[in-house]
Design an enzyme around this catalytic site. Sequence first.
Site, PDB file in Angstrom:
ATOM      1  N   LEU A  57       1.104  -1.243  -0.022  1.00 20.02           N
ATOM      2  CA  LEU A  57      -0.171   0.219   0.115  1.00 20.02           C
ATOM      3  C   LEU A  57       0.957   1.136   0.034  1.00 20.02           C
ATOM      4  O   LEU A  57       2.078   1.298   0.605  1.00 20.02           O
ATOM      5  CB  LEU A  57      -0.971  -0.056   1.160  1.00 20.02           C
ATOM      6  N   ASP A  58       0.134   2.083  -0.175  1.00 21.74           N
ATOM      7  CA  ASP A  58       1.278   4.121  -0.746  1.00 21.74           C
ATOM      8  C   ASP A  58       1.064   4.320   0.986  1.00 21.74           C
ATOM      9  O   ASP A  58       0.298   3.718   1.703  1.00 21.74           O
ATOM     10  CB  ASP A  58       0.294   4.507  -1.228  1.00 21.74           C
ATOM     11  N   ARG A  59       2.448   4.680   0.883  1.00 21.64           N
ATOM     12  CA  ARG A  59       2.586   5.153   2.012  1.00 21.64           C
ATOM     13  C   ARG A  59       1.229   5.523   3.200  1.00 21.64           C
ATOM     14  O   ARG A  59       0.865   5.722   3.441  1.00 21.64           O
ATOM     15  CB  ARG A  59       3.257   6.453   2.509  1.00 21.64           C
TER      16      ARG A  59
END
Length: 246
Positions: A57-59
């Site tokens: 998942l993106d930050r």
Amino acid sequence: MSAAPLPLLYQDDALVVVDKPAGIAVHRSNLVGADDDYVIDRLRAQVEGPLYLAHRLDRATSGVLLVARSREIAADLGRQLMERRVHKHYLAVVRGWPEESGSIDHPLSGASLKGPAKEARTHWQRLATTEIAIAMGRYEQQRYALLQVEPETGRYQQIRRHFAHASHHLVGDTTHGRGDHNRLFRIHWSMHRLLLHAWRLGFAHPLTLQPLWIEAPLDASWQRIVAAFGWQAALDAVSVASTPGT
């Protein structure tokens, strides 16, 4: 001071499913700065044994993150992802009112944002809308929508880039979004995060082969927006029983 333990949504001898907070990178990479706090490091401090990330998942994105306890389990989950047998349902808040449902079919390049573009498809269902009496730019009213989003492919920042391409930018997106709308949410609702949440993940358990659905609750920031816009009933109406494979 040591970092707080991560909320665990599910665990057994094969899997650990984490409720990833927004704003924390999953692991070290060239795409993030020199942080000293990563999801995988926190998890290794609280769960014994080997751990292998099954997806990313993106930050800036919160929600369901799948971790395997062995290379074999990670490989099995990787095959499910490659074969598009994993159902990923996100919640997103976007500017404007998209159609009630639809798809974005627009090729995307990789993480470097350079090189050849590959096929990328994202489907959405509009769950709720709101219209706010705040003047900004040419408009006296501002419109926003709550979407359930299902990416068919898994390109870098696919959901964020696809909805920016469709001019329905995600609220809180400081890379692909609209600064004026982001500021409006910061000023009026103290919203300092991207409104993108990996809500539900459905897949076949690698050992039992039974369908498994995991849901991550909304954090306080999300709950504040849902309450302010009266969207709880719309969320309640989207039942896990209506999702594929259950």
